[in-house]
Design a protein around this motif. Structure first.
Motif, PDB file in Angstrom:
ATOM      1  N   GLN A   1       0.984  -1.137   0.023  1.00 27.08           N
ATOM      2  CA  GLN A   1      -0.050   0.208  -0.039  1.00 27.08           C
ATOM      3  C   GLN A   1       0.911   1.236   0.057  1.00 27.08           C
ATOM      4  O   GLN A   1       1.688   1.593   0.840  1.00 27.08           O
TER       5      GLN A   1
ATOM      6  N   ASP B   1      -8.497  -2.441   7.400  1.00 24.33           N
ATOM      7  CA  ASP B   1      -9.012  -1.073   6.676  1.00 24.33           C
ATOM      8  C   ASP B   1     -10.110  -1.713   5.665  1.00 24.33           C
ATOM      9  O   ASP B   1     -11.125  -0.916   5.485  1.00 24.33           O
ATOM     10  N   GLN B   2      -9.835  -2.766   5.140  1.00 23.09           N
ATOM     11  CA  GLN B   2     -10.781  -3.237   4.083  1.00 23.09           C
ATOM     12  C   GLN B   2     -12.034  -3.456   4.725  1.00 23.09           C
ATOM     13  O   GLN B   2     -13.064  -3.363   4.120  1.00 23.09           O
ATOM     14  N   GLU B   3     -12.087  -4.334   6.141  1.00 24.42           N
ATOM     15  CA  GLU B   3     -13.136  -4.436   6.750  1.00 24.42           C
ATOM     16  C   GLU B   3     -13.863  -3.296   7.018  1.00 24.42           C
ATOM     17  O   GLU B   3     -15.218  -3.221   7.012  1.00 24.42           O
TER      18      GLU B   3
ATOM     19  N   ASP C   1     -13.779  -0.520   5.716  1.00 24.99           N
ATOM     20  CA  ASP C   1     -14.560   0.047   4.305  1.00 24.99           C
ATOM     21  C   ASP C   1     -15.782  -0.586   3.736  1.00 24.99           C
ATOM     22  O   ASP C   1     -16.720   0.194   3.346  1.00 24.99           O
ATOM     23  N   MET C   2     -15.669  -1.862   4.025  1.00 28.66           N
ATOM     24  CA  MET C   2     -17.097  -2.684   3.593  1.00 28.66           C
ATOM     25  C   MET C   2     -18.118  -2.394   4.644  1.00 28.66           C
ATOM     26  O   MET C   2     -19.300  -2.296   4.296  1.00 28.66           O
TER      27      MET C   2
ATOM     28  N   ILE D   1     -18.554   0.585   6.540  1.00 25.52           N
ATOM     29  CA  ILE D   1     -19.080   1.909   6.169  1.00 25.52           C
ATOM     30  C   ILE D   1     -19.879   1.992   4.941  1.00 25.52           C
ATOM     31  O   ILE D   1     -20.834   2.653   4.726  1.00 25.52           O
ATOM     32  N   ASN D   2     -19.403   1.061   3.917  1.00 23.70           N
ATOM     33  CA  ASN D   2     -20.205   1.242   2.639  1.00 23.70           C
ATOM     34  C   ASN D   2     -21.633   0.557   2.901  1.00 23.70           C
ATOM     35  O   ASN D   2     -22.655   0.990   2.300  1.00 23.70           O
TER      36      ASN D   2
ATOM     37  N   LYS E   1     -14.474  10.117   8.618  1.00 22.13           N
ATOM     38  CA  LYS E   1     -13.398   9.554   9.350  1.00 22.13           C
ATOM     39  C   LYS E   1     -13.890   9.273  10.543  1.00 22.13           C
ATOM     40  O   LYS E   1     -13.536   8.078  11.069  1.00 22.13           O
TER      41      LYS E   1
ATOM     42  N   ARG F   1     -16.112   6.357  10.482  1.00 18.53           N
ATOM     43  CA  ARG F   1     -15.070   5.129   9.904  1.00 18.53           C
ATOM     44  C   ARG F   1     -14.633   4.356  11.157  1.00 18.53           C
ATOM     45  O   ARG F   1     -14.491   3.228  11.421  1.00 18.53           O
TER      46      ARG F   1
ATOM     47  N   ARG G   1     -13.922   0.339  13.665  1.00 18.00           N
ATOM     48  CA  ARG G   1     -12.678  -0.254  13.952  1.00 18.00           C
ATOM     49  C   ARG G   1     -12.485  -1.521  14.977  1.00 18.00           C
ATOM     50  O   ARG G   1     -12.058  -2.616  14.605  1.00 18.00           O
TER      51      ARG G   1
END
Length: 433
Positions: free
Chosen positions: A94, A315-317, A319-320, A322-323, A345, A348, A352
């Motif tokens: 990344q 981070d991917q989890e 993002d999913m 919050i989507n 933020k 999001r 965590r």
């Protein structure tokens, strides 16, 4: 190239570098020289293209490729510094910083490694528990229920008022504006009151009638009813109750056992009781596992087994999550988020802890599956999807193709692995009540 690499923890590392413009230009020259042997540039023969012409033709693309090559060189050198191989990495590196000026590029790259998990004496974290108790009364009630479900309906001599749950034989005919409509008539129709088999309001008005009674019932068809002629229309049904019907009483004996356990030898009523007891016991055990013991055990593993986690997976989890949350938000709430990056933020970050626990649980299950030598094949996944689809009256192949095209098969497989792992561990801790 000035490179500094460091391991953040057992699952994460960072590589920082300053790449000079001279290094980028050196890569540009190298790539242009190689390209000159194969490039097609108007006015020059293939293989005879000057490097200067290649640079003029492919200028911006050459710089982009040169920067990419420098990033690869940086990554290789950084991994070597901290004694990691590309094969040990998890996911893609990344790029967290890429500051480009006229004379240099300052870059930071984060990389992740698959965590090494020390499970320790994990079986000691599993508490013993008692097998659910099944009483003789429960067994007999289940056998009686099964026997009655298979016994024929017979007319009752009772003249009492009908109540919810009764099965009745009725004649009925429906009329729209005084004219009988197609499909609205039947004789000796068997209906269980409260089953919802008829349109709303019909069965409620039959409740309270008696054998031999006739009545006109007014109901309104739903607006989305299949027939355009009847959708949303008020109609009348002339209804006559022929009889209250009851299940014929069945003797609870060896003959019943033989009917309910076909193909088995030396069947007795006691053997039927044993089989039914096991069935109820398994149902109770399954309910106990799914509603209480499995979630509790996984929660215990997550809290007790410590190891570093790859941050990019968390981070991917997030993002999913919050989507998924965004799909339930109003347009005003979404507009507020679009106009305020800090709120995004903040929202999001609320995911965590859950994301971290979810990722941690996935790695733990994977490690436990290896320790317990448990796996789930693609064939097992297919069979499970087929079986569930058939139970729901769906086309099995279409259901499987849907999950496959949607990318859900790995998640289904992982869920099945989790179920197998936790079931096996819990089974080892059952003690008789």
């Amino acid at each position: 190239m000035d490179i500094k690499a460091k391991k953040i923890d057992a699952a994460n590392a960072s590589i920082e570098a300053t790449i000079s413009n001279e290094e980028i230009q050196a890569n540009v020259d190298k790539i242009a020289k190689q390209l000159s042997k194969t490039a097609n540039v108007p006015g020059f023969r293939k293989g005879k293209v000057p490097v200067s012409a290649v640079k003029q033709q492919y200028g911006a693309k050459l710089v982009e490729d040169a920067e990419t090559q420098s990033l690869r060189d940086m990554l290789d050198a950084g991994l070597k510094q901290i004694e990691l191989t590309a094969e040990s990495l998890m996911g893609e590196p990344q790029i967290t910083k890429f500051d480009k000026t006229a004379d240099k590029i300052e870059v930071e790259v984060k990389v992740a490694m698959r965590p090494e998990i020390e499970l320790g004496e994990y079986t000691s974290l599993i508490e013993d528990f008692e097998k659910p108790e099944v009483t003789d009364e429960e067994v007999m009630a289940r056998i009686k229920e099964l026997a009655e479900s298979q016994s024929p309906l017979v007319d009752s001599k009772s003249a009492r008022k009908l109540k919810k749950g009764d099965t009745v034989s009725i004649d009925f005919e429906g009329f729209l504006d005084g004219v009988a409509f197609e499909g609205g008539k039947a004789e000796a129709f068997s209906l269980t009151l409260g089953s919802g088999q008829f349109i709303p309001g019909f069965e409620d008005q039959v409740i309270g009638m008696k054998k031999g009674e006739e009545q006109t019932i007014k109901v309104t068809f739903p607006a989305d009813y299949g027939s355009d002629k009847l959708a949303g229309k008020e109609v009348e049904f002339k209804v006559k109750v022929n009889a209250l019907q009851e299940r014929e009483e069945v003797a609870l004996d060896d003959e019943l056992a033989k009917k309910m356990l076909p193909g088995e030898e030396d069947v007795t009523f006691d053997k039927l009781k044993e089989q039914v007891k096991i069935q109820i016991e398994n149902e109770k055990l399954g309910q106990l596992y799914n509603s209480e013991l499995k979630p509790k055990l996984l929660e215990t593993f997550v809290s007790k087994i410590e190891f570093a986690l790859p941050e990019f997976v968390i981070d991917q989890e997030m993002d999913m999550a919050i989507n998924k949350k965004a799909q339930t938000m109003t347009e005003d709430e979404l507009k507020e988020l679009r106009e305020n990056a800090d709120k995004v933020k903040e929202l999001r970050e609320t995911f965590r802890d859950d994301a971290r626990n979810s990722v941690k649980a996935t790695f733990i299950i994977d490690a436990l599956a290896k320790a317990e030598n448990i796996s789930v094949t693609e064939q097992e996944v297919m069979q499970t999807i087929y079986f569930e689809a058939m139970q729901m009256g769906q086309d099995p192949q279409q259901a499987y193709t849907h999950y496959q095209n949607s990318g859900y098969l790995p998640a289904i497989q992982m869920a099945m692995v989790e179920d197998k792992v936790l079931s096996k561990l819990l089974n080892s801790k059952i003690k008789d009540a």
